[in-house]
Motif scaffolding. Structure first.
Motif, PDB file in Angstrom:
ATOM      1  N   GLU A  82      -4.136  -1.167  12.022  1.00  0.00           N
ATOM      2  CA  GLU A  82      -3.004  -1.469  12.049  1.00  0.00           C
ATOM      3  C   GLU A  82      -2.398  -1.398  10.904  1.00  0.00           C
ATOM      4  OE1 GLU A  82      -1.656  -4.560  15.131  1.00  0.00           O
ATOM      5  OE2 GLU A  82      -3.109  -4.049  16.173  1.00  0.00           O
ATOM      6  N   ALA A  83      -1.020  -0.281  10.509  1.00  0.00           N
ATOM      7  CA  ALA A  83      -0.348   0.325   9.565  1.00  0.00           C
ATOM      8  C   ALA A  83       1.624  -0.500   9.938  1.00  0.00           C
ATOM      9  CB  ALA A  83      -0.643   0.842   8.557  1.00  0.00           C
ATOM     10  N   PRO A  84       2.401  -1.449   9.253  1.00  0.00           N
ATOM     11  CA  PRO A  84       3.688  -1.505   9.447  1.00  0.00           C
ATOM     12  C   PRO A  84       5.042  -0.074   8.354  1.00  0.00           C
ATOM     13  CG  PRO A  84       3.124  -2.586   7.994  1.00  0.00           C
ATOM     14  CD  PRO A  84       1.918  -2.145   7.989  1.00  0.00           C
ATOM     15  N   ASP A  85       3.855   0.621   7.528  1.00  0.00           N
ATOM     16  CA  ASP A  85       4.650   1.298   6.823  1.00  0.00           C
ATOM     17  C   ASP A  85       3.610   2.516   6.394  1.00  0.00           C
ATOM     18  OD1 ASP A  85       3.387   0.488   3.926  1.00  0.00           O
ATOM     19  OD2 ASP A  85       4.583  -1.500   4.602  1.00  0.00           O
ATOM     20  N   ALA A  86       4.793   3.404   5.827  1.00  0.00           N
ATOM     21  CA  ALA A  86       3.670   4.579   4.570  1.00  0.00           C
ATOM     22  C   ALA A  86       2.196   3.822   4.240  1.00  0.00           C
ATOM     23  CB  ALA A  86       4.276   5.682   3.482  1.00  0.00           C
ATOM     24  N   ASN A  87       2.459   3.287   2.844  1.00  0.00           N
ATOM     25  CA  ASN A  87       1.751   2.625   1.706  1.00  0.00           C
ATOM     26  C   ASN A  87       0.113   2.449   3.042  1.00  0.00           C
ATOM     27  OD1 ASN A  87       3.295   3.693   0.329  1.00  0.00           O
ATOM     28  ND2 ASN A  87       4.882   1.593  -0.085  1.00  0.00           N
ATOM     29  N   SER A  88       1.173   1.102   3.082  1.00  0.00           N
ATOM     30  CA  SER A  88      -0.253   0.570   4.285  1.00  0.00           C
ATOM     31  C   SER A  88      -1.111   1.244   4.728  1.00  0.00           C
ATOM     32  CB  SER A  88       0.259  -0.723   5.114  1.00  0.00           C
ATOM     33  OG  SER A  88       1.472  -1.452   4.416  1.00  0.00           O
ATOM     34  N   ALA A  89      -0.194   2.598   5.248  1.00  0.00           N
ATOM     35  CA  ALA A  89      -1.854   3.571   6.661  1.00  0.00           C
ATOM     36  C   ALA A  89      -1.748   4.558   5.337  1.00  0.00           C
ATOM     37  CB  ALA A  89      -0.377   4.658   7.032  1.00  0.00           C
ATOM     38  N   GLU A  90      -1.964   4.539   4.087  1.00  0.00           N
ATOM     39  CA  GLU A  90      -2.566   5.449   3.296  1.00  0.00           C
ATOM     40  C   GLU A  90      -3.919   4.764   2.802  1.00  0.00           C
ATOM     41  OE1 GLU A  90      -1.261   8.236  -0.447  1.00  0.00           O
ATOM     42  OE2 GLU A  90       0.680   7.089   0.269  1.00  0.00           O
ATOM     43  N   GLN A  91      -3.300   3.295   3.073  1.00  0.00           N
ATOM     44  CA  GLN A  91      -4.525   1.772   2.467  1.00  0.00           C
ATOM     45  C   GLN A  91      -5.797   1.805   3.477  1.00  0.00           C
ATOM     46  OE1 GLN A  91      -2.802  -1.566   1.012  1.00  0.00           O
ATOM     47  NE2 GLN A  91      -1.833  -0.259  -0.293  1.00  0.00           N
ATOM     48  N   LEU A  92      -4.986   2.203   4.772  1.00  0.00           N
ATOM     49  CA  LEU A  92      -6.108   2.032   5.717  1.00  0.00           C
ATOM     50  C   LEU A  92      -6.245   3.323   6.281  1.00  0.00           C
ATOM     51  CD1 LEU A  92      -5.901  -0.069   9.324  1.00  0.00           C
ATOM     52  CD2 LEU A  92      -3.968   1.926   9.304  1.00  0.00           C
ATOM     53  N   VAL A  93      -6.350   4.384   6.249  1.00  0.00           N
ATOM     54  CA  VAL A  93      -6.851   5.074   5.891  1.00  0.00           C
ATOM     55  C   VAL A  93      -7.632   5.861   4.940  1.00  0.00           C
ATOM     56  CG1 VAL A  93      -6.645   7.466   6.210  1.00  0.00           C
ATOM     57  CG2 VAL A  93      -5.169   6.889   7.087  1.00  0.00           C
ATOM     58  N   ALA A  94      -7.544   5.356   3.786  1.00  0.00           N
ATOM     59  CA  ALA A  94      -8.704   5.060   2.367  1.00  0.00           C
ATOM     60  C   ALA A  94      -9.772   4.091   3.506  1.00  0.00           C
ATOM     61  CB  ALA A  94      -8.027   4.902   1.358  1.00  0.00           C
ATOM     62  N   ALA A  95      -9.361   3.397   3.828  1.00  0.00           N
ATOM     63  CA  ALA A  95     -10.369   2.409   4.321  1.00  0.00           C
ATOM     64  C   ALA A  95     -11.222   2.495   5.726  1.00  0.00           C
ATOM     65  CB  ALA A  95     -10.002   0.263   4.343  1.00  0.00           C
ATOM     66  N   PHE A  96     -10.648   2.230   6.444  1.00  0.00           N
ATOM     67  CA  PHE A  96     -11.761   3.308   7.831  1.00  0.00           C
ATOM     68  C   PHE A  96     -11.709   4.434   8.326  1.00  0.00           C
ATOM     69  CE2 PHE A  96      -9.554  -0.994   7.837  1.00  0.00           C
ATOM     70  CZ  PHE A  96     -10.934  -1.608   7.920  1.00  0.00           C
ATOM     71  N   HIS A  97     -10.828   5.749   7.439  1.00  0.00           N
ATOM     72  CA  HIS A  97     -11.614   7.191   8.240  1.00  0.00           C
ATOM     73  C   HIS A  97     -10.776   7.414   9.272  1.00  0.00           C
ATOM     74  CE1 HIS A  97     -12.402   8.000   4.388  1.00  0.00           C
ATOM     75  NE2 HIS A  97     -12.922   6.350   3.979  1.00  0.00           N
ATOM     76  N   MET A 106     -17.760   8.347  20.013  1.00  0.00           N
ATOM     77  CA  MET A 106     -16.068   7.812  20.310  1.00  0.00           C
ATOM     78  C   MET A 106     -15.226   7.789  18.954  1.00  0.00           C
ATOM     79  SD  MET A 106     -14.751   4.343  20.809  1.00  0.00           S
ATOM     80  CE  MET A 106     -16.392   3.522  22.434  1.00  0.00           C
ATOM     81  N   ILE A 107     -14.271   7.856  19.494  1.00  0.00           N
ATOM     82  CA  ILE A 107     -12.631   8.033  18.646  1.00  0.00           C
ATOM     83  C   ILE A 107     -12.324   6.944  18.152  1.00  0.00           C
ATOM     84  CG2 ILE A 107     -10.353   9.596  18.616  1.00  0.00           C
ATOM     85  CD1 ILE A 107     -10.961  10.978  21.346  1.00  0.00           C
ATOM     86  N   SER A 108     -11.828   6.888  16.777  1.00  0.00           N
ATOM     87  CA  SER A 108     -11.138   6.192  16.122  1.00  0.00           C
ATOM     88  C   SER A 108      -9.886   6.469  16.060  1.00  0.00           C
ATOM     89  CB  SER A 108     -11.925   5.753  14.990  1.00  0.00           C
ATOM     90  OG  SER A 108     -12.497   6.779  14.343  1.00  0.00           O
ATOM     91  N   VAL A 109      -9.163   5.564  15.933  1.00  0.00           N
ATOM     92  CA  VAL A 109      -7.453   5.289  16.324  1.00  0.00           C
ATOM     93  C   VAL A 109      -7.048   4.263  14.972  1.00  0.00           C
ATOM     94  CG1 VAL A 109      -5.423   5.077  17.536  1.00  0.00           C
ATOM     95  CG2 VAL A 109      -7.745   6.587  18.380  1.00  0.00           C
ATOM     96  N   ALA A 110      -5.655   4.765  14.081  1.00  0.00           N
ATOM     97  CA  ALA A 110      -5.608   3.882  13.555  1.00  0.00           C
ATOM     98  C   ALA A 110      -3.101   3.729  14.310  1.00  0.00           C
ATOM     99  CB  ALA A 110      -5.379   4.562  11.978  1.00  0.00           C
ATOM    100  N   LEU A 111      -2.865   2.178  13.921  1.00  0.00           N
ATOM    101  CA  LEU A 111      -1.810   2.598  14.557  1.00  0.00           C
ATOM    102  C   LEU A 111      -0.469   2.341  13.345  1.00  0.00           C
ATOM    103  CD1 LEU A 111      -2.076   0.157  17.555  1.00  0.00           C
ATOM    104  CD2 LEU A 111      -2.828   2.291  17.600  1.00  0.00           C
ATOM    105  N   VAL A 112       0.219   3.050  12.857  1.00  0.00           N
ATOM    106  CA  VAL A 112       1.245   2.773  12.156  1.00  0.00           C
ATOM    107  C   VAL A 112       2.388   2.978  13.033  1.00  0.00           C
ATOM    108  CG1 VAL A 112       1.970   4.200  10.075  1.00  0.00           C
ATOM    109  CG2 VAL A 112       0.390   4.547  10.659  1.00  0.00           C
ATOM    110  N   ASP A 113       3.099   1.956  12.590  1.00  0.00           N
ATOM    111  CA  ASP A 113       4.839   1.822  13.552  1.00  0.00           C
ATOM    112  C   ASP A 113       4.912   0.445  12.432  1.00  0.00           C
ATOM    113  OD1 ASP A 113       6.589   0.422  15.499  1.00  0.00           O
ATOM    114  OD2 ASP A 113       5.993   2.187  16.344  1.00  0.00           O
ATOM    115  N   ASP A 114       6.304   0.042  12.362  1.00  0.00           N
ATOM    116  CA  ASP A 114       6.915  -1.380  11.806  1.00  0.00           C
ATOM    117  C   ASP A 114       7.129  -2.275  12.719  1.00  0.00           C
ATOM    118  OD1 ASP A 114       9.064   0.134  13.164  1.00  0.00           O
ATOM    119  OD2 ASP A 114       9.741  -0.087  11.651  1.00  0.00           O
ATOM    120  N   HIS A 115       6.951  -2.451  13.548  1.00  0.00           N
ATOM    121  CA  HIS A 115       7.125  -3.338  15.213  1.00  0.00           C
ATOM    122  C   HIS A 115       6.037  -3.536  15.890  1.00  0.00           C
ATOM    123  CE1 HIS A 115      10.799  -1.217  15.629  1.00  0.00           C
ATOM    124  NE2 HIS A 115      11.514  -2.374  15.357  1.00  0.00           N
TER     125      HIS A 115
END
Length: 206
Positions: A32-47, A1-10
């Motif tokens: 999902e994350a709407p901005d750069a800071n949230s994206a870092e937090q998301l990646v740190a949490a879910f890898h 399974m490929i895990s994917v995170a979405l980073v888009d402000d819409h």
């Protein structure tokens, strides 16, 4: 399974992409994350294995900067840019930041699925239009600094402004401008900006 995170402000875009991906048995959206800071937090949490990254993230850091931040993490994800922008400046800033691929939002869903799978395998995945644009750089292409100067020119910056922003002398700025005019076959600032926009080297200002 490929895990994917979405980073888009819409939010609507994220919802649409999530719906597409969740219909694939081997793809899983972990967040999902709407901005750069949230994206870092998301990646740190879910890898996640792959981050789908838009380039325009609203008022904060853009997608290229967010990509660079994610790629600098100890266990970085692969980043696949998914955007509407296809100028040379956008493409090169994303690739220089560490993006593994660059796809446009008008791509068919199957192309998106293939791009994510290829990115997860460590492959470089480029939309045909993007690949063609990079191939055309083999001609009298502009340097990164020259593209940067054109972008600043388009926003109305003077030679003095450019010198201050780039930490160079005004004479150096004039030298760069002379090279830009020669490569674009124009003889003034307005002509250079217009030609760069026509050739999709930079985005038009709003």
């Amino acid at each position: 399974m490929i895990s994917v995170a979405l980073v888009d402000d819409h939010p609507v875009v994220r919802a649409g992409v999530r719906a597409l991906l969740e219909g694939q048995e081997d793809l899983s959206v972990v967040g999902e994350a709407p901005d750069a800071n949230s994206a870092e937090q998301l990646v740190a949490a879910f890898h996640p294995d792959v981050v789908l990254m838009d380039l325009n993230l609203g008022a904060g850091a853009g997608g290229a900067e967010a990509t660079a931040r994610l790629r600098a993490l100890p266990d970085p994800p692969y980043v696949l840019v998914l955007t509407t922008y296809d100028t040379e400046a956008d493409i090169m800033s994303a690739i220089d930041a560490g993006a593994s691929g660059y796809l446009l939002k008008d791509a068919p869903p199957e192309d998106l699925f293939r791009a994510i799978r290829g990115t997860a395998r460590g492959e470089t995945v480029l939309a045909p239009a993007v690949a063609a644009r990079l191939m055309r750089r083999s001609g009298p292409s502009l340097t990164e600094r020259e593209v940067e100067i054109l972008t600043l020119l388009a926003s109305g910056k003077s030679n003095r402004d450019l010198a201050k922003l780039l930490f160079v002398s005004e004479a150096t700025v004039k030298s760069h401008l002379a090279h830009i005019y020669s490569k674009l076959e124009v003889d003034n600032r307005a002509g250079a900006v217009n030609r760069a926009i026509e050739q999709r080297i930079i985005r038009p200002t709003r």
